[in-house]
Motif scaffolding. Structure first.
Motif, PDB file in Angstrom:
ATOM      1  N   LEU A   1      69.260 -28.935  92.509  1.00 17.48           N
ATOM      2  CA  LEU A   1      70.619 -29.412  92.788  1.00 17.48           C
ATOM      3  C   LEU A   1      70.683 -30.938  92.718  1.00 17.48           C
TER       4      LEU A   1
ATOM      5  N   GLU B   1      72.878 -33.063  90.121  1.00 14.63           N
ATOM      6  CA  GLU B   1      73.781 -34.113  90.580  1.00 14.63           C
ATOM      7  C   GLU B   1      73.551 -35.402  89.787  1.00 14.63           C
TER       8      GLU B   1
ATOM      9  N   VAL C   1      80.214 -35.657  91.547  1.00 15.85           N
ATOM     10  CA  VAL C   1      79.710 -34.457  92.220  1.00 15.85           C
ATOM     11  C   VAL C   1      80.124 -34.475  93.686  1.00 15.85           C
ATOM     12  N   HIS C   2      80.634 -33.332  94.162  1.00 10.61           N
ATOM     13  CA  HIS C   2      81.036 -33.192  95.566  1.00 10.61           C
ATOM     14  C   HIS C   2      80.270 -32.029  96.174  1.00 10.61           C
ATOM     15  N   TRP C   3      79.975 -32.114  97.462  1.00 11.63           N
ATOM     16  CA  TRP C   3      79.263 -31.038  98.146  1.00 11.63           C
ATOM     17  C   TRP C   3      80.185 -30.445  99.205  1.00 11.63           C
ATOM     18  N   ALA C   4      80.240 -29.129  99.257  1.00 12.75           N
ATOM     19  CA  ALA C   4      81.120 -28.476 100.228  1.00 12.75           C
ATOM     20  C   ALA C   4      80.334 -27.439 101.013  1.00 12.75           C
ATOM     21  N   ARG C   5      80.309 -27.597 102.337  1.00 10.96           N
ATOM     22  CA  ARG C   5      79.545 -26.672 103.174  1.00 10.96           C
ATOM     23  C   ARG C   5      80.198 -25.298 103.257  1.00 10.96           C
TER      24      ARG C   5
ATOM     25  N   GLU D   1      86.072 -26.848 103.328  1.00 14.61           N
ATOM     26  CA  GLU D   1      85.702 -28.168 102.827  1.00 14.61           C
ATOM     27  C   GLU D   1      85.929 -28.270 101.311  1.00 14.61           C
TER      28      GLU D   1
ATOM     29  N   ILE E   1      76.107 -22.931  94.770  1.00 11.36           N
ATOM     30  CA  ILE E   1      74.881 -23.705  94.523  1.00 11.36           C
ATOM     31  C   ILE E   1      73.821 -22.907  93.777  1.00 11.36           C
TER      32      ILE E   1
ATOM     33  N   LEU F   1      79.974 -28.514  94.464  1.00  9.46           N
ATOM     34  CA  LEU F   1      78.851 -27.619  94.760  1.00  9.46           C
ATOM     35  C   LEU F   1      79.109 -26.946  96.107  1.00  9.46           C
TER      36      LEU F   1
ATOM     37  N   ASP G   1      78.364 -24.224  99.229  1.00 12.20           N
ATOM     38  CA  ASP G   1      77.413 -23.390  99.974  1.00 12.20           C
ATOM     39  C   ASP G   1      78.126 -22.115 100.454  1.00 12.20           C
TER      40      ASP G   1
END
Lengths: 221, 524
Positions: free
Chosen positions: B92, B96, B106-110, B114, B279, B328, B330
């Motif tokens: 990952l 990125e 790139v963004h991360w989302a739990r 989010e 992911i 991305l 989770d």
């Protein structure tokens, strides 16, 4: 720390916690990936070309074999048969391909979407083609233009030279590797005209992309 | 303001998410058995499903059969996924870096909330009130359309089947062909009332090849209506949203596989593209695509290759969107990853071969599973994403015949995970006070006691022989009383026979002794 950084760190931490069973020193390459599938076809050239033609035709594509010397004539005839008046062409298309008696719209990333939409068709070459799946691959290279020009017109006439046809999918991916890793070019695989089977699983050719795809397979001189 | 579909969550969606957030608690899903019963009562649905599943099933078998190295490809697909999952954090971060190098963000989302917040913010930044969408299960999973609607943003589905169910206000029933439960005349009615009567289909009526009154229910005519309706949307949209089939860590290339060309339209024409991916969709190398681009189309639509596959790497000068965002997600996936048995569910490439082959799905369809992910893969993925306590009936939505494992292009051992999850469901019940006192738990306790002693067992048999008398009809027990009724709702039970094997053996021995005794006496 921004919310995004926090989310990133949290997710990475969750992953590491989830993978407690993986030995700390394990390298990704230690997880064995056996690539025992076929990487290169073993069929003779003529067989590969014939299989490509057969499989493209399976997708209800109009496909025709021509000698290189007869290519301009075949293009002109195809456009005439289709009644093309306005033909989009990539700006770098060989001059000898350009059909007479047709209004040409050369594109150097200059045409608007409306113009592309109202045209009667587009003429391009390709990066390569795959016999196993009857696929044409575009990568924005010579004679192909940008992605939009092969998408909005309702008719796509594509020229494929015999020496551009590979047998198997892995050969195609290997050939495209540099265009992606070094040049980051966008790539499109086209296998027949656009299609849907969403209504009672009846296949209908032609939804949003070009409804008609025609391929000229050219014997290299 | 609360986001619809995400109970118990309030938030100001255009403010950045607070670092410390309350974890969303999923609601328990309705029981599969209940939904299945409803579906089974609909003969039209069963006909549609039978035809669809058998058609795709046969097409798949034909095109898989012509690939001599299919098993080697499956094994490679499985192994690549295993390698990826065991080193997911590494890949990952590599993805990125590659996407950023290629000009993407790139963004991360739990979790779902989010991700939706991030996407809504990007759309709002561009002042767009309307976005066009490529079919994406991941965006269904996070209920993106509802979240955008709450912000006054219309999300227009451009896949034909997704458009149909969006216009009908329904849910998908199949991951590949979501409108599989609707037939042509239903779709014709829908298009007439929702599109044509509202003048949403531009151009002269000749464009449709037919006037409104005589709009035919031929799939070709209906498809033409959808094309005409969506063409202007494609040409004018500023922002598109897609999922992703694969994303290559080493190059930052994202891949979308589709048929209609709506995907290409969305990925190419608007200025801004937002792609949402779980992911687990990352793959290590460009070369790995050579495996999945062979496995997916043949397993999915039963074609040698799907009509269009788009692969893009960040942004390209003069070709396609000027801005690319990769989200991305989770949303429970790390929870699945933590389980060494259940982890393999993350191998899934969403082909739907397991749905089409499943004798249960073939009869109930997708709605009974009450999840974005139906069928055998849904039966193992959903309980893991939501927690087994919230989807406790799904591990039982299977006959364990194993056909799903056989067709799975990445060799997910679905029956193994189903049985494992059934164990977890039982364990979870036993751990709760209410579960310990449930009729099933009590019955099992009593059974365990009885089975531990021969005498008690035989006494119980004798008792059952008498007790069952009112329930036996024509040699079978078709309806058990009280809380036991659930067991006999779907199957008949053989009554306890009038004589057990032990009883028969004893009486046989006794009879023998009677016959043999006089002979023995005569001997000297």
């Amino acid at each position: 720390m921004s919310a995004s950084d926090t989310a990133r760190e949290t997710i990475l931490q969750r992953i590491r916690a989830a993978l407690r069973d993986v030995p700390a020193g394990e390298q990704p390459e230690e997880v064995v990936v056996a690539r025992d599938y076929r990487h290169n076809g073993s069929a003779a050239r003529e067989e590969v070309v014939e299989q490509f033609i057969e499989r493209v035709a399976d997708y209800k594509v109009i496909v025709q074999r021509v000698e290189e010397s007869a290519l301009p004539q075949a293009i002109a005839e195809a456009c005439a048969a289709r009644g093309v008046q306005y033909l989009v062409v990539p700006a770098d298309l060989p001059a000898s391909w350009l059909p007479p008696h047709v209004e040409l719209l050369p594109d150097a990333n200059t045409l608007g979407y409306e113009q592309l939409d109202k045209s009667d068709g587009v003429l391009t070459g390709c990066a390569l083609a795959i016999a196993q799946t009857g696929t044409i691959v575009l990568n924005g290279g010579p004679s192909q233009g940008r992605r939009a020009i092969t998408l909005l017109p309702d008719y796509h006439l594509c020229v494929v030279f015999e020496n551009q046809i590979v047998d198997l999918v892995p050969e195609a991916l290997a050939n495209l590797r540099d265009a992606v890793l070094a040049e980051r070019r966008p790539i499109t695989f086209i296998s027949g005209p656009s299609a849907t089977s969403d209504i009672e699983l009846n296949r209908v050719e032609g939804v949003h992309g070009p409804r008609t795809l025609q391929v000229l397979v050219v014997r290299n001189a | 303001m609360s986001t619809p579909g995400v109970p118990g969550v309030s938030g100001v969606p255009d403010a950045p998410a607070a670092p410390e957030r309350r974890v969303r608690r999923p609601r328990p899903l309705p029981m599969f058995q209940k939904g299945a019963r409803q579906a089974l009562e609909n003969p039209q649905l069963r006909r549609n499903l039978y035809k669809a599943t058998h058609t795709i099933r046969n097409k798949r078998a034909a095109v898989v059969g012509e690939v001599p190295d299919w098993q080697e490809l499956r094994e490679a697909g499985r192994a690549i996924k295993e390698r990826t999952l065991r080193h997911l954090d590494t890949y990952l971060q590599e993805l990125e870096a590659s996407v950023q190098r290629a000009g993407g963000r790139v963004h991360w989302a739990r979790d779902a909330e989010e991700a939706n917040t991030i996407i809504a913010r990007i759309v709002a930044e561009h002042g767009a009130r309307e976005v066009i969408k490529v079919k994406s299960l991941t965006t269904d999973e996070i209920r993106l359309n509802e979240a955008l609607a709450a912000q006054g943003i219309d999300a227009i589905e451009t896949d034909l089947a997704e458009l149909i169910i969006q216009l009908a206000g329904e849910r998908s029933s199949h991951i590949l062909v979501p409108a599989i439960h609707k037939n042509r005349s239903e779709i014709r009615e829908l298009f007439l009332h929702e599109l044509i009567e509202h003048d949403l289909v531009p151009g002269p009526r000749e464009l449709l090849g037919t006037g409104v009154d005589e709009l035919s229910d031929e799939p070709r005519a209906l498809t033409t209506v959808a094309r005409a309706y969506l063409r202007n949307k494609f040409l004018s949209a500023q922002v598109a949203i897609s999922g992703a089939n694969f994303a290559v860590a080493e190059s930052g290339t994202v891949c979308v596989v589709e048929s209609e060309g709506n995907g290409r339209m969305c990925l190419t024409l608007p200025q801004v593209l937002i792609s949402v991916m779980g992911i687990e969709k990352v793959i290590p190398t460009w070369q790995d695509l050579e495996v999945f681009l062979q496995l997916l189309p043949r397993s999915s639509t039963g074609e040698r290759m799907n009509p269009y596959t788009s692969l893009w790497t960040g942004v390209s000068q003069g070709d396609g969107p000027r801005e690319f965002h990769l989200v991305l997600l989770d949303n429970g996936r790390t929870q699945v990853l933590a389980d060494t048995v259940g982890r393999q569910a993350l191998n899934c490439i969403r082909c739907s071969a397991c749905l089409n082959i499943c004798p249960v799905y073939e009869r109930t369809g997708g709605h009974a599973y009450a999840s974005v992910y139906p069928g055998p893969i849904g039966a193992i993925l959903t309980p893991q994403l939501l927690g087994v306590e919230n989807a406790s009936s799904l591990p039982y939505a299977s006959s364990l015949c194993g056909a799903c494992y056989e067709v799975c292009p990445v060799k997910i051992n679905i029956p193994e995970v189903l049985i494992y999850l059934r164990g977890q469901v039982v364990q979870h019940k036993q751990e709760s006070a209410l579960g310990r006192l449930s009729p099933e738990a009590l019955a099992m306790k009593v059974m365990a006691q009885l089975f531990s002693s021969q005498m008690q067992y035989e006494e119980a048999q004798q008792l059952a022989r008498l007790g069952q008398l009112p329930f036996v009809h024509r040699g079978a027990i078709t309806r058990l009383p009280g809380p036991l009724g659930g067991w006999s709702a779907m199957r008949d039970l053989s009554p306890v026979p009038t004589q057990s094997f032990r009883g028969w053996w004893r009486s046989r021995q006794a009879a023998r002794r009677k016959i043999e005794q006089p002979v023995q006496e005569e001997q000297p």
